[in-house]
Design a protein around this motif. Structure first.
Motif, PDB file in Angstrom:
ATOM      1  N   ALA A 337       5.394 -22.303 -24.635  1.00 31.36           N
ATOM      2  CA  ALA A 337       4.421 -23.401 -24.552  1.00 31.36           C
ATOM      3  C   ALA A 337       4.446 -24.280 -25.796  1.00 31.36           C
ATOM      4  O   ALA A 337       4.105 -25.470 -25.735  1.00 31.36           O
ATOM      5  N   LEU A 383       7.113 -27.489 -18.565  1.00 29.02           N
ATOM      6  CA  LEU A 383       5.800 -27.878 -18.032  1.00 29.02           C
ATOM      7  C   LEU A 383       5.763 -27.750 -16.516  1.00 29.02           C
ATOM      8  O   LEU A 383       4.759 -27.294 -15.940  1.00 29.02           O
ATOM      9  N   TRP A 388       1.868 -26.157 -16.677  1.00 33.38           N
ATOM     10  CA  TRP A 388       1.087 -26.670 -17.800  1.00 33.38           C
ATOM     11  C   TRP A 388       1.148 -28.195 -17.850  1.00 33.38           C
ATOM     12  O   TRP A 388       2.034 -28.823 -17.276  1.00 33.38           O
ATOM     13  N   ILE A 411      -1.948 -28.096 -25.235  1.00 37.00           N
ATOM     14  CA  ILE A 411      -1.621 -27.605 -23.890  1.00 37.00           C
ATOM     15  C   ILE A 411      -2.889 -27.552 -23.033  1.00 37.00           C
ATOM     16  O   ILE A 411      -3.950 -27.100 -23.475  1.00 37.00           O
ATOM     17  N   ASP A 413      -3.845 -25.685 -19.705  1.00 36.78           N
ATOM     18  CA  ASP A 413      -3.372 -24.663 -18.768  1.00 36.78           C
ATOM     19  C   ASP A 413      -4.358 -24.410 -17.626  1.00 36.78           C
ATOM     20  O   ASP A 413      -4.303 -23.378 -16.959  1.00 36.78           O
ATOM     21  N   SER A 416      -2.708 -23.648 -14.306  1.00 39.06           N
ATOM     22  CA  SER A 416      -1.587 -22.708 -14.378  1.00 39.06           C
ATOM     23  C   SER A 416      -2.084 -21.278 -14.249  1.00 39.06           C
ATOM     24  O   SER A 416      -3.196 -20.950 -14.685  1.00 39.06           O
ATOM     25  N   LYS A 419      -1.975 -18.331 -18.795  1.00 37.51           N
ATOM     26  CA  LYS A 419      -2.914 -18.873 -19.766  1.00 37.51           C
ATOM     27  C   LYS A 419      -2.409 -18.638 -21.191  1.00 37.51           C
ATOM     28  O   LYS A 419      -2.063 -17.517 -21.558  1.00 37.51           O
ATOM     29  N   LYS A 425      -4.446 -24.759 -27.584  1.00 48.16           N
ATOM     30  CA  LYS A 425      -5.368 -25.617 -26.823  1.00 48.16           C
ATOM     31  C   LYS A 425      -6.410 -26.289 -27.701  1.00 48.16           C
ATOM     32  O   LYS A 425      -6.969 -27.320 -27.325  1.00 48.16           O
TER      33      LYS A 425
END
Length: 679
Positions: A337, A383, A388, A411, A413, A416, A419, A425
């Motif tokens: 990520a 992605l 994501w 990000i 998520d 998604s 996680k 994040k």
């Protein structure tokens, strides 16, 4: 009374021609016939038939409309030598026929409704079944193809095997859509729950949500399994755990279900339990070897930086490193990520420099032949596969009169099933990660002194380079289930149904590859002797060519190919389900010890299966769950005609064990108890 249908009138090689004399018998492909010669019972298998009216067309002209009913007809069956039961030292022995029956010998139909034929089927069942205490009936011997609701098999002629032995050597179920592959496999699971004396760890990768249908009400498959397990004293503590992978973090709290042996949890997975290896296997399938190699190079650069951070005296640096590098020193899903974020927050600011002015991460990538368009392609695929998104966060600098806005990409998520850690994040936390990353990059000789906007975020929030906690990096574990929890459940001999029906094919593959690899690697580390003491693990996967086709088995990150080759040594087996066996790599196919072949019209499959003796003439005309079972573990190396009962055909078995008085006598074997109940 034996059902006589005709006599042998011609022999040619392995073909036996039978002249039919019975007006009531209409031959069918796959029908079993038999001939008695002294102490020999020779079993024939119908492969074709022939018939004619032995007169010229001109002679049948007559005014009567019913004249043809009086004309004689010649009907015949073409059969092949199949099996022979002979008495050797006063014991029945199963053989492959070496010589044909004599001409003019009467031929009888192996019809289960006839007493003599039933005894022959029982003898075949006894001679082909394994002689062990812990055996389960996985199929019934079949005397032909069923038509119009009739029966060509009986429960007394079951085919019994040690599931532990069969499953660790791999099983493949072959058949076209609608031939009964899934319902038959569910039936096999019911027999395991009813009869097995040893635990097997099951991983069922459910791509269509078929295994948990109707779990909370009615007498469906889960109810059958639950009832069978509760009443099997050896498996009464086995759990059925269904995991439905979803994007919602709170689903496991709101939508969990538990009843007796069964539980269902809806949950996402956390990124730290995904490893780079499995993602690379997916990327190679989508983008080819060259781009996958570039991802590996990119990840190698990042991993080395985090390895160095993990060895530093800076506590926060060590904690950051542990988020991206797993305890086994492998880069995980959080590092995957981070790659799009490094592009958005670093590379885009560095790529404007030319020649000797190039510095930082972008220079390291260029030196390895990874250019901007390569990074964009890798970013886009990461992605897309993981579900994501990149979200741009704005931080306002309140320390200046202009209240300048500073942007950093993080990000998102939320949509998604995987996680990521909060470090990726939260904008402030990510800024701290990037500062630590940039500092180590400079120490390694690649300083990045560009005007990265996010560097101001650290100073705005008063975060020092060695700060821990608020208002710096926020360290929390990722939400969702860890894959190690799933593996531990399986390793303890329980049943895990992994419902990936709501995922894309690539996300489903990613999860399947990750869990399968970790199961195998755990056994590999335990060694052969220790693995032999653990329960057999059976990994059930439909769409087998997704992992086992010639191009897929060459991928070094594909655990299914390695399990097919080496898994039996470590008590790990595959149950592969496919519509087209011919799409599976031939050497891999040769590692499957047990083949269950159901109806198929694929010419390539029919020709392939013909090589091991499966009658090619009958395969397109079989009914649901009718087929052939082949394994070299049998005393006779021939495909046996079988019927695989569906899960719902065990209703009487389930009812009987529910109605049985009291608990089984602990002094008796389970087989004695079950035999009286199930038959």
């Amino acid at each position: 009374m034996p059902i006589k249908i005709g006599f042998i009138y011609e022999l040619e090689g392995n073909t036996i021609r039978v002249a039919l004399t019975s007006q009531d018998y209409n031959p069918g492909l796959g029908d079993l016939l038999y001939v008695k010669e002294g102490d020999r019972t020779i079993i024939l298998q119908t492969v074709s038939y022939e018939g004619r009216i032995p007169i010229t067309p001109a002679s049948i002209r007559a005014p009567s409309q019913n004249v043809l009913t009086d004309i004689s007809k010649e009907m015949g069956v073409l059969a092949s030598l199949f099996l022979e039961i002979s008495s050797i030292n006063n014991k029945p022995t199963l053989l492959k026929p070496r010589r044909p029956p004599r001409l003019m010998q009467p031929v009888f139909l192996l019809d289960p409704s006839d007493t003599e034929a039933l005894e022959i089927l029982k003898t075949l069942s006894e001679l082909t079944s394994e002689k062990k205490d812990d055996t389960s009936t996985i199929a019934y011997l079949r005397a032909g193809t069923t038509w119009y609701g009739g029966s060509k098999y009986v429960r007394e002629a079951g085919f019994k095997v040690s599931l532990k032995n069969m499953l660790r050597k791999h099983v493949i179920i072959i058949g076209q859509t609608g031939s009964g592959k899934t319902s038959g496999l569910k039936g096999l699971l019911i027999r395991y729950a009813l009869e097995s004396q040893e635990k097997v760890g099951w991983l069922i990768i459910d791509r269509h949500g078929e295994y948990t249908e109707g779990y909370s009400g009615g007498k469906g498959f889960i109810w059958y399994m639950n009832t069978a397990l509760r009443n099997n004293k050896w498996l009464s503590n086995v759990e059925i755990k269904a995991i439905r992978l979803t994007t919602s973090i709170d689903a496991n709290k709101d939508k969990s279900y538990h009843h007796e042996t069964f539980s269902l949890v809806e949950s996402p997975l956390n990124a730290s339990s995904i490893e780079l290896k499995e993602f690379m296997a997916l990327l190679e399938r989508r983008m080819g070897i060259e781009m996958t190699g570039m991802l590996e190079e990119f990840a190698d650069i990042i991993s080395n930086i985090f390895y160095e951070l993990g060895k530093s005296g800076d506590e926060i640096a060590r904690k950051i490193s542990s988020v991206f590098i797993s305890t086994d020193n492998e880069p995980n899903g959080n590092l995957i990520a981070l790659i799009p974020l490094l592009y958005a927050n670093m590379v885009v600011y560095e790529r404007g420099a030319q020649g000797k002015d190039r510095k930082g991460l972008f220079k390291m990538l260029i030196d390895r032949g990874i250019y901007t368009h390569h990074i964009r392609i890798i970013r886009r695929n990461i992605l897309n596969i993981m579900g994501w998104k990149i979200r741009r966060e704005k931080i306002t600098d309140t320390s200046t009169m202009s209240k300048k806005s500073i942007y950093i990409d993080v990000i998102d998520d939320s949509n998604s099933i995987v996680k990521v850690n909060q470090l990726l994040k939260d904008p402030v936390s990510l800024a701290v990660v990037l500062v630590k990353f940039l500092g180590k990059l400079s120490e390694l000789g690649e300083p990045g002194d560009f005007n990265y906007p996010w560097k101001s975020i650290v100073s705005i929030h008063g975060v020092k380079s060695d700060s821990v906690g608020e208002p710096g990096a926020v360290f929390t574990s990722e939400p969702g289930m860890n894959i190690d929890e799933i593996i531990n459940t399986i390793e303890n001999g329980n049943i895990v149904i992994l419902d990936v029906s709501q995922l894309s094919n690539e996300q489903a593959d990613l999860i399947a590859l990750t869990i399968s690899r970790k199961i195998f690697e755990n056994r590999l580390m335990a060694g052969v002797e220790e693995s032999a003491r653990k329960p057999v693990v059976a990994i059930v996967s439909e769409e087998a060519p997704l992992y086992l086709s010639p191009d897929k088995v060459e991928n070094p990150f594909n655990p299914f190919a390695r399990i097919a080759r080496e898994g039996r040594k470590f008590n790990v087996g595959l149950i592969a389900i496919t519509q087209l066996a011919s799409m599976i790599e031939k050497q891999i196919l040769g590692n499957f010890n047990t083949l269950i072949v159901l109806r198929t019209k694929s010419r390539s499959d029919i020709e392939l299966l013909k090589d091991i003796g499966v009658p090619s003439e009958t395969l397109p005309f079989l009914n649901d769950r009718e087929g052939y079972l082949y394994t070299p573990d049998l005393p006779i190396k021939e495909p046996l005609p079988v019927y695989i009962p569906a899960w719902f055909e065990h209703e009487d078995d389930i009812r009987r064990i529910e109605e049985k008085p009291g608990e089984p006598d602990k002094g008796k074997s389970s087989k004695e108890d079950l035999k009286s109940i199930l038959l």
